[in-house]
Motif scaffolding. Structure first.
Motif, PDB file in Angstrom:
ATOM      1  N   PHE A  58       0.284  -5.204  14.818  1.00  0.00           N
ATOM      2  CA  PHE A  58      -0.587  -4.029  14.826  1.00  0.00           C
ATOM      3  C   PHE A  58      -0.586  -3.364  16.192  1.00  0.00           C
ATOM      4  N   HIS A  59      -0.670  -4.135  17.253  1.00  0.00           N
ATOM      5  CA  HIS A  59      -0.663  -3.562  18.602  1.00  0.00           C
ATOM      6  C   HIS A  59       0.640  -2.822  18.869  1.00  0.00           C
ATOM      7  N   ALA A  60       1.753  -3.368  18.404  1.00  0.00           N
ATOM      8  CA  ALA A  60       3.041  -2.691  18.578  1.00  0.00           C
ATOM      9  C   ALA A  60       3.052  -1.352  17.840  1.00  0.00           C
ATOM     10  N   LEU A  61       2.526  -1.339  16.606  1.00  0.00           N
ATOM     11  CA  LEU A  61       2.445  -0.082  15.855  1.00  0.00           C
ATOM     12  C   LEU A  61       1.550   0.928  16.552  1.00  0.00           C
ATOM     13  N   THR A 105      -6.285   5.273   6.416  1.00  0.00           N
ATOM     14  CA  THR A 105      -6.403   6.295   5.381  1.00  0.00           C
ATOM     15  C   THR A 105      -5.062   6.833   4.911  1.00  0.00           C
ATOM     16  N   VAL A 106      -4.182   7.210   5.814  1.00  0.00           N
ATOM     17  CA  VAL A 106      -2.964   7.939   5.472  1.00  0.00           C
ATOM     18  C   VAL A 106      -1.719   7.067   5.507  1.00  0.00           C
ATOM     19  N   ARG A 107      -1.597   6.198   6.487  1.00  0.00           N
ATOM     20  CA  ARG A 107      -0.382   5.422   6.694  1.00  0.00           C
ATOM     21  C   ARG A 107      -0.166   4.451   5.532  1.00  0.00           C
ATOM     22  N   ILE A 108       1.081   4.392   5.037  1.00  0.00           N
ATOM     23  CA  ILE A 108       1.373   3.473   3.939  1.00  0.00           C
ATOM     24  C   ILE A 108       1.427   2.041   4.462  1.00  0.00           C
ATOM     25  N   PRO A 139      -4.042   3.254   2.103  1.00  0.00           N
ATOM     26  CA  PRO A 139      -5.254   2.591   1.620  1.00  0.00           C
ATOM     27  C   PRO A 139      -6.110   3.494   0.733  1.00  0.00           C
ATOM     28  N   ASP A 140      -6.179   4.783   1.051  1.00  0.00           N
ATOM     29  CA  ASP A 140      -6.947   5.697   0.194  1.00  0.00           C
ATOM     30  C   ASP A 140      -6.338   5.809  -1.202  1.00  0.00           C
TER      31      ASP A 140
END
Length: 86
Positions: A20-23, A54-57, A66-67
Motif C-alpha cells: 500500500f505504501h508503494a502504491l 472509491t475509484v481505484r480497482i 470498492p464503490d
C-alpha cells in the motif's frame, strides 16, 4: 500486547502495508512537493478517501472499485430478497 518489529530492510513481515505504501507513493505522493506535515496528511487523506477507497480497482473486489463492488453486492441482496418474497 507485545510490539513486533521486523528487521531493517526486511519488508516481508508486513507485505500488505508495504505494498500500500508503494502504491501511495507511486500513484500520488510523488506528484507533489510536500511543504509540511499538514500538507502531507491532507494529501494522504485525499488519496485514501477520494481515490483508493472509491475509484481505484482492487483485485480482491473482482477488479471493481470498492464503490462498484458495494453497489453490486447490495443489488444482489435485493434480488435475493425479492426472490424470497415471491
Amino acid at each position: 500486547m507485545v510490539n513486533s518489529y521486523s528487521k531493517k530492510a526486511y519488508p516481508w513481515d508486513n507485505a500488505c502495508i508495504e505494498s500500500f505504501h508503494a502504491l501511495l507513493k507511486r500513484e500520488w505522493i510523488n506528484r507533489f512537493k510536500i511543504f509540511n506535515y499538514r500538507h502531507a496528511y491532507k494529501l494522504v487523506f485525499e488519496y485514501i478517501e477520494t481515490f483508493y477507497n472509491t475509484v481505484r480497482i482492487h483485485s480482491h473486489c473482482g477488479y471493481l472499485s470498492p464503490d462498484q463492488y458495494e453497489e453490486e453486492y447490495y443489488a444482489a441482496l435485493d434480488r435475493k430478497a425479492e426472490a424470497l418474497a415471491g
